[in-house]
Design a protein around this motif. Structure first.
Motif, PDB file in Angstrom:
ATOM      1  N   THR A  40      42.387  49.275  46.923  1.00  0.00           N
ATOM      2  CA  THR A  40      42.744  48.047  47.631  1.00  0.00           C
ATOM      3  C   THR A  40      42.366  46.843  46.781  1.00  0.00           C
ATOM      4  N   GLU A  42      42.360  42.670  46.561  1.00  0.00           N
ATOM      5  CA  GLU A  42      42.475  41.395  47.266  1.00  0.00           C
ATOM      6  C   GLU A  42      42.841  40.293  46.264  1.00  0.00           C
ATOM      7  N   SER A  65      51.442  49.046  49.936  1.00  0.00           N
ATOM      8  CA  SER A  65      51.709  48.204  51.095  1.00  0.00           C
ATOM      9  C   SER A  65      50.959  46.891  50.926  1.00  0.00           C
ATOM     10  N   GLU A  67      49.213  43.752  53.096  1.00  0.00           N
ATOM     11  CA  GLU A  67      48.750  43.340  54.412  1.00  0.00           C
ATOM     12  C   GLU A  67      49.453  42.066  54.861  1.00  0.00           C
ATOM     13  N   ARG A  70      46.337  37.043  57.796  1.00  0.00           N
ATOM     14  CA  ARG A  70      45.176  37.118  58.663  1.00  0.00           C
ATOM     15  C   ARG A  70      44.768  35.706  59.064  1.00  0.00           C
ATOM     16  N   GLN A  79      47.473  37.760  48.359  1.00  0.00           N
ATOM     17  CA  GLN A  79      47.758  38.879  49.249  1.00  0.00           C
ATOM     18  C   GLN A  79      46.812  40.048  48.973  1.00  0.00           C
ATOM     19  N   THR A  80      46.642  40.880  49.980  1.00  0.00           N
ATOM     20  CA  THR A  80      45.856  42.103  49.852  1.00  0.00           C
ATOM     21  C   THR A  80      46.815  43.287  49.773  1.00  0.00           C
ATOM     22  N   HIS A  82      47.428  47.520  49.035  1.00  0.00           N
ATOM     23  CA  HIS A  82      46.889  48.880  49.042  1.00  0.00           C
ATOM     24  C   HIS A  82      47.794  49.763  48.180  1.00  0.00           C
ATOM     25  N   ARG A 236      37.632  49.009  46.699  1.00  0.00           N
ATOM     26  CA  ARG A 236      38.151  47.697  47.103  1.00  0.00           C
ATOM     27  C   ARG A 236      37.650  46.674  46.101  1.00  0.00           C
TER      28      ARG A 236
END
Length: 429
Positions: A40, A42, A65, A67, A70, A79-80, A82, A236
């Motif tokens: 992941t 960020e 993908s 996220e 938020r 963007q975050t 995965h 992460r």
């Protein structure tokens, strides 16, 4: 094809959020090929190169993908992402995907390290020099891979896995350091990379690999040691802020005057360029929000610059600095030591009224009183944004064609500058 139109005039005032670094995000995304678990990331910037790399990784079997938004996030927030390469289903990186972006060649390291085989098209990207991949290939061969070049593809094989070795890079290469660092993480035994690139993006990759379980020491120095492990796990990691974007906007503020805070920027990532800007007349201070750039009405002083690997003045800021020097008081000289063909922006700056003379790898810039708007054409990523910087002060209207280069490395550039008072717009079609 999109164009950018701008009218020179007033100073820049306000705040510009600095995105995650493209040059860090790309190798970090490629590192997802080293593990069957989810990585992941960020603060990944929204760029054409990032989107293209999603397609390349998906071709190998990586699921990805992004996220959704938020609370507290906006369009300027990174963007975050995965990424999970649970099963690599294809070890070929085809020409039609690799040819548009040089960094995609780096998949050769993780693929041969994890799968024992890789077939990767020789790279494309910006036309700023030959930038051969000899160092990549020689380094992988020292790790035990057998490599042949066939019909425009590098084919690497290591059916019994890679084996640690001492790799003495003939010259500093960020791409080779990234690739060999990833490959050595899964090699048997210890690898020592000497004359390694010291760039912050290399450190960022090493920190992510360490979080994934790699054993790495010395990142950020000219010698990196890697003790190979059998497997890496998911992790992460947050992408560091883009020092090239930071330097670019700092030069835009120095060019136009004004007062801008570069939010999230880190001064330690570009000490040399900021020192040069201060010599040229900009006032720079670090705050708890980032870096503040100001210039009073005294004008810009001519300063000589020579590009150099980190921690020196980055070649990726050379074109932007040349734009700044076009209206400086006096004569400046820029020596390009990294790439042999990175002065293609000179003729376009001349269309705006700049007085620049080339002698081999040295550009001599005689500062002029004013620039005048004109239609110009972008030739590569950094050259594109140098024309934007010049257009911000040019009298009248400047139209920059072929701005798809800009979209490879600058996130929402016209929006960020427009929020600070620039008269700039994108024209589609």
């Amino acid at each position: 094809m999109d164009r950018i139109r701008l009218r020179g005039g007033g100073p820049l005032e306000g705040t510009i959020p600095i995105s995650g670094a493209k040059n860090a995000a790309l190798p970090l995304m490629i590192a997802s090929l080293l593990t069957d678990e989810t990585l992941t990331l960020e603060n990944v910037p929204r760029l054409r190169d990032v989107q293209q790399l999603f397609h390349i990784l998906a071709n190998h079997g990586t699921d990805w993908s992004v996220e959704g938004k938020r609370a507290g996030q906006n369009d300027m927030t990174g963007q975050t992402v995965h990424l999970c390469a649970r099963a690599i289903v294809d070890t070929t990186a085809p020409y039609e995907l690799v040819s548009t972006m040089r960094a995609s060649f780096w998949v050769i390291g993780p693929l041969v390290a994890r799968m024992g085989v890789a077939r990767v098209s020789l790279p494309g990207g910006c036309a700023i020099g030959t930038r051969p991949v000899d160092f990549f290939i020689q380094g992988l061969e020292q790790l035990g891979a057998e490599i042949e070049i066939d019909q425009g593809y590098a084919i690497a094989r290591a059916p019994n896995g890679l084996v640690g070795a001492r790799i003495d890079l003939p010259r500093v290469s960020v791409g080779a350091t990234h690739t060999l660092l990833m490959a050595a993480a899964l090699a048997k035994g210890e690898t020592l990379i000497t004359n390694a690139a010291r760039e912050p993006e290399v450190v960022d990759l090493a920190n992510c690999l360490i979080a994934m379980g790699a054993k790495i020491e010395g990142a950020g120095t000219s010698e990196i040691s890697i003790q190979g492990v059998e497997r890496l796990r998911g992790a992460r990691h947050r992408v560091l802020p883009d020092r090239i974007e930071t330097g670019t906007y700092a030069m835009a503020v120095a060019m136009t005057g004004g007062d801008v805070t570069l939010e999230h920027a880190r001064g330690d990532l570009l000490t040399a360029p900021l020192a040069i800007l201060e010599r040229a007349g900009a006032e720079i201070s670090e705050t708890n929000r980032g870096i503040r750039i100001r210039r009073n009405g005294a004008g810009i002083a001519a300063v000589d610059v020579e590009t150099d690997p980190f921690p020196g003045f980055p070649t990726d800021l050379q074109a932007q600095f040349m734009a700044l020097m076009t209206t400086a008081k006096g004569t400046s000289h820029i020596t390009e030591t990294i790439f042999e063909n990175r002065f293609m922006h000179v003729q376009e700056l001349a269309r705006l009224g700049a007085n620049i003379h080339l002698d081999g790898q040295v550009a001599t810039i005689e500062g002029v009183e004013r620039l005048r708007g004109a239609p110009v054409m972008a030739t590569d990523l950094r050259a594109s944004v140098s024309l934007v910087i010049a257009g911000l002060v040019a009298e009248g209207e400047t139209t920059i064609n072929r701005v798809y280069h800009l979209d490879r490395g600058f996130e929402r550039l016209e929006d960020k500058l427009g929020r600070c008072g620039a008269d700039i717009e994108r024209i589609s079609g």
